[in-house]
Design an enzyme around this catalytic site. Structure first.
Site, PDB file in Angstrom:
ATOM      1  N   GLY A 200       0.827  -1.204   0.000  1.00 39.35           N
ATOM      2  CA  GLY A 200       0.000   0.000   0.000  1.00 39.35           C
ATOM      3  C   GLY A 200       0.857   1.248   0.000  1.00 39.35           C
ATOM      4  N   GLY A 201       0.254   2.369   0.371  1.00 39.62           N
ATOM      5  CA  GLY A 201       0.961   3.641   0.314  1.00 39.62           C
ATOM      6  C   GLY A 201       2.070   3.787   1.340  1.00 39.62           C
ATOM      7  N   PHE A 202       1.897   3.150   2.496  1.00 40.41           N
ATOM      8  CA  PHE A 202       2.876   3.305   3.572  1.00 40.41           C
ATOM      9  C   PHE A 202       3.692   2.043   3.857  1.00 40.41           C
ATOM     10  CE2 PHE A 202      -0.413   6.439   5.241  1.00 40.41           C
ATOM     11  CZ  PHE A 202       0.256   7.542   4.722  1.00 40.41           C
ATOM     12  N   GLY A 203       3.316   0.912   3.271  1.00 35.33           N
ATOM     13  CA  GLY A 203       4.043  -0.310   3.613  1.00 35.33           C
ATOM     14  C   GLY A 203       3.517  -1.543   2.912  1.00 35.33           C
ATOM     15  N   GLU A 204       3.916  -2.712   3.434  1.00 32.30           N
ATOM     16  CA  GLU A 204       3.582  -3.990   2.797  1.00 32.30           C
ATOM     17  C   GLU A 204       2.758  -4.871   3.737  1.00 32.30           C
ATOM     18  OE1 GLU A 204       7.666  -2.601   1.455  1.00 32.30           O
ATOM     19  OE2 GLU A 204       6.945  -3.262   3.431  1.00 32.30           O
ATOM     20  N   VAL A 205       2.158  -5.907   3.127  1.00 34.17           N
ATOM     21  CA  VAL A 205       1.433  -6.928   3.894  1.00 34.17           C
ATOM     22  C   VAL A 205       2.095  -8.276   3.627  1.00 34.17           C
ATOM     23  CG1 VAL A 205      -0.792  -8.034   4.332  1.00 34.17           C
ATOM     24  CG2 VAL A 205      -0.723  -5.617   3.661  1.00 34.17           C
ATOM     25  N   LYS A 220       0.512  -6.434   8.515  1.00 34.18           N
ATOM     26  CA  LYS A 220       0.564  -5.191   7.749  1.00 34.18           C
ATOM     27  C   LYS A 220       1.608  -4.283   8.395  1.00 34.18           C
ATOM     28  CE  LYS A 220      -2.460  -1.518   5.969  1.00 34.18           C
ATOM     29  NZ  LYS A 220      -3.864  -1.080   5.851  1.00 34.18           N
ATOM     30  N   ASP A 317     -14.870   3.572   2.190  1.00 36.97           N
ATOM     31  CA  ASP A 317     -14.055   3.146   1.032  1.00 36.97           C
ATOM     32  C   ASP A 317     -14.521   1.794   0.496  1.00 36.97           C
ATOM     33  OD1 ASP A 317     -12.138   3.625  -0.875  1.00 36.97           O
ATOM     34  OD2 ASP A 317     -10.485   2.783   0.288  1.00 36.97           O
TER      35      ASP A 317
END
Length: 689
Positions: A200-205, A220, A317
């Site tokens: 995503g915008g700030f990190g990974e999963v 996350k 969302d």
């Protein structure tokens, strides 16, 4: 080489998944160690101070219920039928069909009601009997048929039965488990991290396995530097708050959080793992869905939204990409990054995904609540049926045009839609909030009562008993290849420095959702750990028969609390010595193992009780007359909190007592006195110990 690495990562991940499903406890690479039974003295006071030692509180917790049930079934003959009756009712409530409930209700009535009535030993009210009989005569078997009995069973259990449980070893075991729960401090070392499954915008999963139970989760990870660079601190903290709000209570239709923790570089959410891909992916692979298939997804999503709205959370969302499938094909709403609590103040920010945002969300400065989600649901259902949002005609990507159409265009529904479907979508896509389905005062219930869902039994939906239209392929990772997902460019954050003030923002970030931790333990290692601990404690009891038990010394005395702590052992304050402490109103006593002399510190010698920190661990600092210090360290957070409270209370009361008594001239004496005491082996009731 990269392809080989990707294949190996997938194989490792899939193997971990399969083993975790079969025998999660066997996959545990760490062991949960329960504290000594003597922890009961401290934990009981800790829990009592917080109103946690009540029938309602313990019976409603998974581990509390299991231990209470075990006590009743094995050690309390008079409570055994009540607990068995309760369990049969709970099984009945989960039955799928009316036919099954009809058969089961008759069996319950004959076994637990009629049999007792004939024996004139039925301990329940006449109104409860009449309630059940009246329904059975008419062959009416709703899931809550036996609710009056549930209430009366609990009423019968909460008195003497509960008090006997509190006095039993099973409550001691409950205190041991609660001590473990309240002392959870997770780090990356508590997880085995597998392949990346999203970004995503700030990190990974990532897929991961929890080391002490073997349970699989999604981790996350948000990068603190990237958050700082994008000024996303509020968003990150908001997601943690929203997840904590929706992750309590039974809801299988939201990707819930079990834990949150952070490292110097990352914020980590431990979430439900969903292996089946998302609805956007399946829409692109499968093509548009039929009305019947869409009905399945709509029903489960509605229950997810209902769970959020009941907690005053608006999601904001809703779109196919945020609806994840599990391995069986059931769905959950994911990613609460834009969710908002509207309990105190309604939001008015324009956030979401264009083509799914409600008109009131697009209109700047207009406040809204859960109404926004029902409009988004209408947009999403339309997309599942037609392949595009109702306001995104001809695949336009112009956001302003999409927003303009959302605000002005009357949606034209195809003639191929059934009248029931048209009614549902027209209701959800009303631009006027006061006329929109779901916004007329009864929330989700209005949507559930739509003729489109007439064929559904909502209890069956909740229990996930309807067959999913699409089952993700087994033996595959339903996520993009690790190399396709890619990674962040480290150069982006090279110049970002994390300051102490940045870390301070996340001081209260760590969280354990109690009911989810207890459920995880109950499903995996609870029985194994209990059996192992029982064997260990039995061996210790046999060994200690010759030495006596530490707790024995407190019996028959005015001992406030007792338990293990570590104290600094020599003048240079470098070594910790583990000792057993006893707090009395006027003194603190302690001893080592076996026949070591008992030591004592009187309250009048203490000048203050403070909290300090030694090598990043919180400790208790007792300042003693003559400039000396006495440092104590506890094994867990609850112990530290309770010892600090009880020591301060005892010290304060002793000071008040001294002020009330006329001062007497005393010779100076050593603050710490060594007592010559009878060895534990010789102690007994004769000397009052």
């Amino acid at each position: 080489m990269a392809d080989l690495e990707a294949v190996l990562a997938d194989v490792s991940y899939l193997m971990a998944m399969e083993k975790s499903k079969a025998t999660p406890a066997a996959r545990a690479s760490k062991k949960i160690l329960l504290p000594e039974p003597s922890i009961r003295s401290v934990m009981q006071k800790y829990l009592e101070d917080r109103g946690e030692v009540t029938f309602e509180k313990i019976f409603s917790q998974k581990l509390g219920y299991l231990l209470f049930r075990d006590f009743c079934l094995k050690h309390l003959e008079e409570a055994k039928p009540l607990v068995e009756f309760y369990e049969e009712i709970k099984k009945y409530e989960k039955l799928e069909t009316e036919e099954e409930r009809l058969v089961c209700s008759r069996e319950i009535f004959d076994t637990y009601i009629m049999k007792e009535l004939l024996a004139c030993s039925h301990p329940f009210s006449k109104s409860a009997i009449e309630h059940v009989q009246g329904h059975l005569v008419k062959k009416q078997v709703p899931p809550d048929l036996f609710q009056p009995y549930i209430e009366e069973i609990c009423q019968n259990l909460r008195g003497d039965v509960f008090q006997k449980f509190i006095e039993s070893d099973k409550f001691t075991r409950f205190c041991q488990w609660k001590n473990v729960e309240l002392n959870i401090h997770l780090t990356m070392n508590d997880f085995s991290v597998h392949r990346i499954i999203g970004r995503g915008g700030f990190g990974e999963v990532y897929g991961c396995r929890k080391a002490d139970t073997g349970k699989m989760y999604a981790m996350k990870c948000l990068d603190k530097k990237r958050i700082k660079m994008k000024q996303g601190e509020t968003l990150a903290l908001n997601e943690r708050i929203m997840l904590s709000l929706v992750s309590t209570g039974d809801c299988p239709f939201i990707v819930c959080m079990s834990y949150a923790f952070h490292t110097p570089d990352k914020l980590s959410f431990i979430l439900d793992l969903m292996n089946g891909g998302d609805l956007h992916y399946h829409l692109s692979q499968h093509g548009v869905f039929s009305e019947a298939d869409m009905r399945f997804y709509a029903a489960e999503i509605i229950l997810g939204l209902e769970h959020m709205h009941n907690r005053f959370v608006v999601y904001r969302d809703l779109k196919p990409a945020n609806i994840l499938l599990d391995e069986h094909g059931h769905v959950r709403i994911s990613d609460l990054g834009l969710a908002c609590d509207f309990s105190k103040k309604k939001p008015h920010a324009s956030v979401g995904t264009h083509g799914y945002m409600a008109p009131e969300v697009l209109q700047k400065g207009v406040a809204y609540d859960s109404s926004a989600d029902w409009f988004s649901l209408g947009c999403m259902l339309f997309k599942l049926l037609r392949g595009h949002s109702p306001f995104r005609q001809h695949k336009t990507k112009d956001k302003h045009e999409i927003d303009r159409m959302t605000l002005t265009m009357a949606v034209e529904l195809p003639d191929s839609f059934s009248p029931e479907l048209r009614s549902l979508l027209e209701g959800l896509l009303q631009r006027d909030v006061n006329r929109r389905l779901g916004c007329l005062g009864r929330g989700a219930q209005e949507v559930k009562e739509s003729p489109f869902f007439r064929s559904l039994d909502w209890q069956m939906v909740f229990l996930q008993k309807y067959p999913p239209p699409l089952i993700p392929p087994r033996g595959e990772v339903n996520a993009a290849d690790a190399f396709d997902i890619g990674s962040f460019d480290e150069e982006d954050t090279k110049g970002i420095k994390l300051l102490d003030s940045d870390q301070e923002l996340y001081r209260n970030f760590p969280l354990t959702i109690s009911e989810r931790w207890q459920q995880e333990v109950a499903e995996t290692v609870f029985d194994t750990i209990n059996a192992e601990t029982d064997r260990l404690e039995a061996r210790k009891k046999t060994k200690n028969k010759q030495l006596g038990h530490e707790e024995d010394y407190a019996l028959g005395k005015d001992c406030i609390m007792h338990g293990y702590m570590s104290k600094m052992g020599n003048p240079f304050l470098t070594q910790w010595q583990r000792r057993y402490f006893y707090l009395f109103p006027n003194r603190l006593e302690w001893r080592g193992e076996g026949e070591a002399p008992q030591s004592l510190l009187t309250m009048e010698e203490i000048q203050s009780v403070e909290e300090t920190q030694i090598k990043e661990r919180k400790c208790l600092l007792l300042k003693i007359r003559g400039g000396k210090q006495f440092v104590l360290q506890c094994d867990s957070d609850p112990e530290l909190v309770q010892w600090k409270k009880e020591l301060r209370d005892a010290y304060r009361e002793a000071q008040q007592l001294v002020q009330r008594v006329p001062k007497m001239k005393n010779k100076p004496r050593s603050p710490v006195v060594e007592l010559s005491k009878v060895p534990l082996i010789q102690r007994g009731s004769a000397n009052g110990l």
